[in-house]
Design a protein around this motif. Structure first.
Motif, short mmCIF file in Angstrom:
data_model
loop_
_atom_site.label_atom_id
_atom_site.label_comp_id
_atom_site.label_asym_id
_atom_site.label_seq_id
_atom_site.Cartn_x
_atom_site.Cartn_y
_atom_site.Cartn_z
N ALA A 1 0.84 -1.20 0.00
CA ALA A 1 0.00 0.00 0.00
C ALA A 1 0.88 1.25 0.00
CB ALA A 1 -0.91 -0.01 1.22
N PRO A 2 0.41 2.33 -0.65
CA PRO A 2 1.23 3.54 -0.72
C PRO A 2 1.41 4.26 0.62
CG PRO A 2 -0.73 3.74 -2.12
CD PRO A 2 -0.77 2.40 -1.48
N THR A 3 0.44 4.11 1.52
CA THR A 3 0.54 4.78 2.82
C THR A 3 0.15 3.80 3.93
OG1 THR A 3 -1.76 5.54 2.84
CG2 THR A 3 -0.12 7.02 1.81
N LYS A 4 0.51 4.18 5.15
CA LYS A 4 0.19 3.35 6.31
C LYS A 4 -1.32 3.28 6.52
CE LYS A 4 1.65 2.77 11.10
NZ LYS A 4 2.52 3.30 12.16
N GLN A 5 -2.02 4.37 6.27
CA GLN A 5 -3.48 4.40 6.42
C GLN A 5 -4.15 3.46 5.42
OE1 GLN A 5 -1.56 7.23 6.16
NE2 GLN A 5 -1.61 7.70 8.35
N MET A 6 -3.66 3.47 4.19
CA MET A 6 -4.23 2.57 3.19
C MET A 6 -3.91 1.11 3.52
SD MET A 6 -3.80 4.67 -0.35
CE MET A 6 -4.88 3.62 -1.29
#
Length: 124
Positions: free
Chosen positions: A7-12
């Protein structure tokens, strides 16, 4: 699970973990629990740029090197000294490095990122 760590970000990644849990949670409850309990440790690599993260979560090179070391040490049932083990591993590493001819993909970009993040540690 690949969608989690790519995933591109930790949230995603957290959203992908929720999707994974909804789909596979009943079949793999321990895997989901392990990811949730160890979330902070497992997601540290999201602090790095995408290209560096890919190197971190790609273990093929490490597994290949471990296989080479096993190949050189498995035939011996025991080693007479610790130095004998070290020498055997050293020889395995020297043999393995002979085949390291492929350049690291996107190395100029990676080097610039390493220099920006670890400027006092990277000397070119």
């Amino acid at each position: 699970m690949k969608l989690i760590y790519t995933a591109p970000t930790k949230q995603m990644a957290e959203q992908e973990l929720q999707v994974f849990e909804e789909k596979w949670g009943s079949k793999y409850p321990y895997a989901v629990k392990s990811w949730k309990v160890n979330w902070d440790e497992l997601t540290v690599f999201f602090d790095f740029p995408l290209e560096i993260r890919k190197i971190i979560y790609t273990t093929n090179l490490i597994e290949n090197l471990n296989g080479k070391i096993r190949k050189y040490t498995k035939n011996k049932m025991s080693f007479p000294t610790d130095d004998a083990v070290k020498k055997s591993v050293y020889l395995a590493l020297m043999e393995a490095t002979k085949k390291w001819t492929m350049p690291v993909r996107h190395w100029p970009i990676l080097l610039n990122q390493f220099m920006a993040i670890f400027e006092e540690r990277v000397k070119v």
